[in-house]
Write a protein that holds these residues in place. Structure first.
Motif, mmCIF file in Angstrom:
data_model
loop_
_atom_site.group_PDB
_atom_site.id
_atom_site.type_symbol
_atom_site.label_atom_id
_atom_site.label_comp_id
_atom_site.label_asym_id
_atom_site.label_seq_id
_atom_site.Cartn_x
_atom_site.Cartn_y
_atom_site.Cartn_z
ATOM 1 N N HIS A 140 15.806 23.849 -59.224
ATOM 2 C CA HIS A 140 15.042 23.368 -58.064
ATOM 3 C C HIS A 140 14.196 24.475 -57.444
ATOM 4 O O HIS A 140 13.857 24.408 -56.250
ATOM 5 C CB HIS A 140 15.978 22.772 -57.006
ATOM 6 C CG HIS A 140 16.910 21.735 -57.551
ATOM 7 N ND1 HIS A 140 16.490 20.496 -57.970
ATOM 8 C CD2 HIS A 140 18.259 21.777 -57.771
ATOM 9 C CE1 HIS A 140 17.525 19.798 -58.413
ATOM 10 N NE2 HIS A 140 18.605 20.557 -58.318
ATOM 11 N N ALA A 141 13.869 25.492 -58.238
ATOM 12 C CA ALA A 141 13.004 26.594 -57.780
ATOM 13 C C ALA A 141 13.498 27.225 -56.486
ATOM 14 O O ALA A 141 12.717 27.678 -55.667
ATOM 15 C CB ALA A 141 11.569 26.099 -57.619
ATOM 16 N N ARG A 142 14.826 27.265 -56.311
ATOM 17 C CA ARG A 142 15.377 27.760 -55.044
ATOM 18 C C ARG A 142 15.033 29.214 -54.767
ATOM 19 O O ARG A 142 14.956 29.630 -53.603
ATOM 20 C CB ARG A 142 16.898 27.592 -55.037
ATOM 21 C CG ARG A 142 17.390 26.174 -54.881
ATOM 22 C CD ARG A 142 18.855 26.150 -54.536
ATOM 23 N NE ARG A 142 19.676 26.727 -55.599
ATOM 24 C CZ ARG A 142 20.941 27.140 -55.420
ATOM 25 N NH1 ARG A 142 21.480 27.081 -54.210
ATOM 26 N NH2 ARG A 142 21.640 27.598 -56.435
ATOM 27 N N ARG A 143 14.873 30.007 -55.826
ATOM 28 C CA ARG A 143 14.627 31.439 -55.630
ATOM 29 C C ARG A 143 13.252 31.879 -56.117
ATOM 30 O O ARG A 143 12.947 33.054 -56.126
ATOM 31 C CB ARG A 143 15.728 32.252 -56.340
ATOM 32 C CG ARG A 143 17.098 32.157 -55.660
ATOM 33 C CD ARG A 143 18.190 32.771 -56.504
ATOM 34 N NE ARG A 143 18.396 32.008 -57.730
ATOM 35 C CZ ARG A 143 19.195 30.934 -57.821
ATOM 36 N NH1 ARG A 143 19.885 30.525 -56.762
ATOM 37 N NH2 ARG A 143 19.319 30.291 -58.968
ATOM 38 N N LEU A 144 12.403 30.931 -56.535
ATOM 39 C CA LEU A 144 11.082 31.281 -57.051
ATOM 40 C C LEU A 144 10.125 31.648 -55.923
ATOM 41 O O LEU A 144 10.088 30.993 -54.882
ATOM 42 C CB LEU A 144 10.490 30.114 -57.841
ATOM 43 C CG LEU A 144 11.129 29.787 -59.195
ATOM 44 C CD1 LEU A 144 10.404 28.611 -59.831
ATOM 45 C CD2 LEU A 144 11.090 30.994 -60.119
ATOM 46 N N LEU A 145 9.344 32.694 -56.137
ATOM 47 C CA LEU A 145 8.302 33.096 -55.193
ATOM 48 C C LEU A 145 6.913 32.828 -55.751
ATOM 49 O O LEU A 145 5.967 32.640 -55.000
ATOM 50 C CB LEU A 145 8.437 34.581 -54.856
ATOM 51 C CG LEU A 145 9.768 35.028 -54.259
ATOM 52 C CD1 LEU A 145 9.717 36.513 -53.941
ATOM 53 C CD2 LEU A 145 10.112 34.224 -53.015
ATOM 54 N N TYR A 146 6.809 32.832 -57.075
ATOM 55 C CA TYR A 146 5.530 32.539 -57.731
ATOM 56 C C TYR A 146 5.826 31.916 -59.082
ATOM 57 O O TYR A 146 6.649 32.430 -59.845
ATOM 58 C CB TYR A 146 4.693 33.806 -57.919
ATOM 59 C CG TYR A 146 3.383 33.559 -58.650
ATOM 60 C CD1 TYR A 146 2.240 33.193 -57.957
ATOM 61 C CD2 TYR A 146 3.293 33.697 -60.039
ATOM 62 C CE1 TYR A 146 1.042 32.958 -58.613
ATOM 63 C CE2 TYR A 146 2.095 33.462 -60.711
ATOM 64 C CZ TYR A 146 0.970 33.095 -59.997
ATOM 65 O OH TYR A 146 -0.213 32.861 -60.645
ATOM 66 N N LEU A 147 5.153 30.824 -59.369
ATOM 67 C CA LEU A 147 5.282 30.172 -60.677
ATOM 68 C C LEU A 147 3.886 29.842 -61.162
ATOM 69 O O LEU A 147 3.243 28.917 -60.679
ATOM 70 C CB LEU A 147 6.125 28.903 -60.582
ATOM 71 C CG LEU A 147 6.326 28.141 -61.901
ATOM 72 C CD1 LEU A 147 7.033 29.018 -62.933
ATOM 73 C CD2 LEU A 147 7.113 26.856 -61.663
ATOM 74 N N GLY A 148 3.404 30.648 -62.100
ATOM 75 C CA GLY A 148 2.098 30.420 -62.678
ATOM 76 C C GLY A 148 2.223 29.893 -64.087
ATOM 77 O O GLY A 148 3.322 29.700 -64.616
ATOM 78 N N GLU A 149 1.096 29.698 -64.717
ATOM 79 C CA GLU A 149 1.104 29.193 -66.093
ATOM 80 C C GLU A 149 1.707 30.209 -67.044
ATOM 81 O O GLU A 149 2.388 29.847 -68.007
ATOM 82 C CB GLU A 149 -0.322 28.849 -66.521
ATOM 83 C CG GLU A 149 -0.422 28.263 -67.923
ATOM 84 C CD GLU A 149 -1.840 27.918 -68.301
ATOM 85 O OE1 GLU A 149 -2.080 27.628 -69.487
ATOM 86 O OE2 GLU A 149 -2.718 27.957 -67.418
ATOM 87 N N LEU A 150 1.514 31.524 -66.743
ATOM 88 C CA LEU A 150 1.931 32.567 -67.672
ATOM 89 C C LEU A 150 2.911 33.570 -67.076
ATOM 90 O O LEU A 150 3.516 34.343 -67.826
ATOM 91 C CB LEU A 150 0.698 33.321 -68.195
ATOM 92 C CG LEU A 150 -0.348 32.467 -68.909
ATOM 93 C CD1 LEU A 150 -1.578 33.300 -69.214
ATOM 94 C CD2 LEU A 150 0.229 31.873 -70.180
ATOM 95 N N ALA A 151 3.055 33.590 -65.762
ATOM 96 C CA ALA A 151 3.900 34.596 -65.116
ATOM 97 C C ALA A 151 4.742 33.953 -64.029
ATOM 98 O O ALA A 151 4.443 32.855 -63.536
ATOM 99 C CB ALA A 151 3.052 35.725 -64.537
ATOM 100 N N VAL A 152 5.787 34.670 -63.637
ATOM 101 C CA VAL A 152 6.727 34.153 -62.644
ATOM 102 C C VAL A 152 7.297 35.319 -61.843
ATOM 103 O O VAL A 152 7.415 36.441 -62.345
ATOM 104 C CB VAL A 152 7.865 33.356 -63.342
ATOM 105 C CG1 VAL A 152 8.642 34.237 -64.308
ATOM 106 C CG2 VAL A 152 8.784 32.699 -62.344
#
Length: 362
Positions: A227-239
């Protein structure tokens, strides 16, 4: 990427990088006319099974000078040269005059423990000509160029037969020991793979052998699925994300989504998305504190020599703060046992960073 290689009056190398052609008539200045001839050495730590570098000459390096004596500023008065020339360039890399490791090391002293010469190489990477800027305030395209520069330096240093591992890193802020405020980082090239990346490599190889896929690739997919709880950036190629296993409050990792072992394996699109991810993290750090946020950032790539299946290029960032007014310092259990005790949940700190709005330039 354009580059110009120069030699300083004291013999050290300087390479200028730019997104535009560079004037080939530029000359490399130096505050020092004569070479320093540093001679670091290594001593073996029997109980830890690792080398310790000794470089007493580093006590004499420049320490937090006033702005008018900034050695990383461009030279404005030829009678009082700095490390860098005036001209149209974006990033500069030069040999550290006060290295912890150098190819010129010789004659290690005898001791009650095994010793060795301090072979290796240390470089200073100046991120921008602007002394008042910071890594997070640079345009995305400038950050993408810097990532390409890191790759060029890692490739160049890693090709040397006596270099086993190359580590780009940045210390930002006096809280983490920076000695110059001008935006810059360093690159260390080691004669063997240091303990931390060596253990990372072992874990990644073991995971690949057992599961048939990379460890970081698996971790990233789990972060996205959670659920993307800890994601700060989600791009097509990087995270970019706060890892569920963070040892520091506000610790963040930045990586490509596909397994890439080394900087030189990145394409232009990879570098741009990594730049967006990194800039997002740094802007969130400063936005959360409403002031420059100290941190240490290190980029981990595969060792220089040979094939290393399972390696996944990534950065780890460690701010020293629990809260905006309280430092997180290594205490008894961390220093003595290597067993971190964290008084803040990664999910809570990720939520704080997620709440900081960020606008990228592209």
């Amino acid at each position: 990427m354009h580059q110009l290689q120069l030699t300083k009056p004291d013999g050290r190398r300087l390479t200028l990088y730019s997104r535009r052609p560079i004037d080939t008539g530029l000359q490399a200045p130096s505050p020092f006319a004569e070479p320093l001839h540093p001679n670091p050495h290594l001593r073996w730590h029997p109980l830890r099974g690792e080398w310790v570098a000794y470089a007493a000459h580093r006590q004499d390096r420049t320490f937090l000078p006033p702005p008018e004596y900034n050695p990383l500023a461009v030279t404005s008065d030829p009678e009082h040269p700095t490390e860098l020339p005036a001209g149209d360039w974006d990033v500069a890399v030069f040999d550290n005059r006060f290295p912890s490791l150098t190819a010129a090391a010789h004659d290690a002293p005898l001791s009650t423990v095994p010793t060795a010469i301090g072979n290796g190489h240390c470089e200073v990477v100046v991120f921008t000509q602007d002394p008042s800027s910071s890594l997070g305030r640079l345009p995305v395209e400038h950050l993408a160029l810097l990532i390409e520069v890191w790759g060029d330096r890692c490739r160049h240093l890693g090709q040397q037969h006596d270099i086993a591992y190359v580590l780009p890193f940045e210390n930002r802020g006096k809280e983490v020991g920076v000695t110059l405020h001008h935006p810059h980082g360093q690159i260390y090239a080691y004669p063997e793979v240091p303990p931390v990346p060596r253990r990372m490599g072992e874990q990644q190889a073991a995971h690949l052998a057992e599961h048939g896929r990379g460890l970081l690739e698996t971790m990233i997919e789990r972060e996205i699925a959670d659920h993307a709880r800890r994601l700060l950036y989600l791009g097509e190629l990087a995270v970019a994300w706060v890892p569920a296993c963070a040892r520091y409050p506000y610790e963040v990792w930045v990586a490509t989504r596909r397994p890439v072992a080394r900087f030189e394996q990145l394409c232009d699109a990879d570098r741009l998305d990594l730049a967006r991810a990194l800039k997002t993290v740094l802007l969130k750090y400063d936005g959360l504190w409403q002031r420059p946020m100290p941190y240490l950032m290190a980029w981990y790539s595969a060792p220089s020599q040979g094939d290393h299946p399972g390696w996944h290029l990534h950065a780890q960032l460690w701010p020293p703060y629990r809260t905006p007014d309280k430092l997180k310092v290594l205490a008894g259990t961390e220093l003595a046992a290597g067993w971190f005790a964290v008084d803040a949940l990664p999910e809570d700190k990720a939520a704080e960073l997620q709440a900081v709005p960020v606008e990228l330039d592209r």
